[in-house]
Design an enzyme around this catalytic site. Structure first.
Site, PDB file in Angstrom:
ATOM      1  CG  ASP B  11      -1.339   2.942  -6.685  1.00  6.96           C
ATOM      2  OD1 ASP B  11      -0.700   1.958  -7.480  1.00  6.96           O
ATOM      3  OD2 ASP B  11      -2.062   3.044  -5.540  1.00  6.96           O
ATOM      4  CB  SER B  12       3.579   1.292  -7.448  1.00  8.18           C
ATOM      5  OG  SER B  12       3.273   1.433  -6.564  1.00  8.18           O
TER       6      SER B  12
END
Lengths: 239, 239
Positions: B11-12
């Site tokens: 993810d981020s």
């Protein structure tokens, strides 16, 4: 669905571009989810030795040639004859000719590839001297193995070639010397880049790529942004 | 002559891993001239949405599947139901199952791929609160959208799956909390990593890859080191 690639081809200044504050890592972040940044930096290499690599790194029959390539050599070519790094020396006319061979090879790989030439950075002779003494003490070489003046001659030939071939060129040798105190601000050992020096290269490369039409904000996002995904029907966003 | 790839899928926290001090950039430097580090981080994504990507990012018919892949999800799956980030929530049993699907897909891509699971990092609820207030002021959500306790539940399931599937796992949720002051030292907004937090992830990933047999110093150098090139007969080094 293959993400386009930006290839960084060069010597140690490219090889080290993913160290803390490095210009390569920063470029990867600038083009995050738009393009992959691929490092092909070879410490100590000059353009003569680089010619042995180009067919391997940039095969002519590649189905997905790089979208853009930076060519950043010259710091070793410009090492002086008769001094400690003479093994790496390449005469300036051959340097220009080798760069031309590299550029022509890349054009053969892809007529649309954005090709960016980067000149060698300036040399801080006092910084090189301090560095040599920190490594070898009394045994350090007495005469500089590189001079700023000679790096400037190579930079000039690089700029000239870019003009002749109608491709963009970053004259980092000139650019860095516009700032007072560039010797210590931008160079860590008189030749390689500090984080501040890396930031200058990053800024110039991004500007050059943008001027050539590669603006990150106009490039296609790799898969939908999470805000576009419907929590109830995620499959819609991926069709 | 294809350089092996280490793929970072997540993810981020993976997407941002090439920002200054990032663990992805540091990993690229650790494996410099040995392997390419390829970022496949998708901010805001949970494991449910990640499943839509795996066949594109890791095609089964690839001739050169990654040498290793890190799977780093859970921070969004663990967002609480009924709170502002509920759209990203995935029940913990489904999270575990989705991870299993991803791991099995990677095993189908290559039976020799080193697959590393990474748990979600800890959450500093006060840091999240401060961050929300800095963005939205009075309109900030009153109740936390993530809690450290819940992130820990997801971390536990991730560790359990790794044990069941006999693959390495980095429990970054536990690891970070071993250090006094982890909340501000390792997390910039209660969730994402500071340079110090990135350094912890980098260290753990390198150690895990090394334990799995991927020691940079034992991997083949990409083209000869410049010191091995004879200045008079460079072609010998490239035969």
């Amino acid at each position: 669905m293959v993400r386009p690639r930006l290839v960084l081809f060069g010597d140690s200044i490219t090889e080290q571009s993913f160290r803390p504050g490095g210009w390569g890592a920063a470029l990867a972040d600038t083009y995050s989810r738009k393009a992959d940044v691929v490092v092909r930096g070879y410490g100590g290499y000059n353009t003569r030795w680089a010619l042995f690599l180009i067919h391997h790194i940039f095969p002519l029959d590649s189905l997905a040639p790089p979208l853009a390539t930076t060519i950043f050599f010259g710091a070793n070519d410009a090492a002086l004859l008769g001094r400690t790094s003479k093994r790496q020396h390449v005469p300036v006319s051959e340097y220009k000719n080798n760069l031309k061979t590299i550029v022509n090879h890349l054009k053969d790989c892809s007529s649309s590839m954005v090709i960016v030439l980067i000149t060698p950075p300036p040399v801080d002779e006092e910084g090189r001297e301090r560095f040599a003494r920190s490594l070898y003490g009394q045994d350090a070489r007495k005469l500089p193995e590189r001079t700023n003046e000679m790096a400037g001659v190579y930079a000039g030939y690089c700029v000239e070639l870019a003009r002749e071939m109608h491709i963009p060129c970053i004259n980092i040798w000139s650019k860095m010397q516009e700032t007072e105190g560039w010797q210590k601000l931008y160079l860590s050992d008189g030749l390689h880049l500090t984080p501040e020096g890396n930031a200058v290269v990053h800024k110039e490369v991004v500007e050059t790529l943008r001027n050539a039409g590669l603006k990150a904000e106009h490039m296609t996002y790799d898969f939908p942004h999470h805000s576009k995904i419907d929590g109830c029907c995620p499959e819609k966003a991926f069709q």
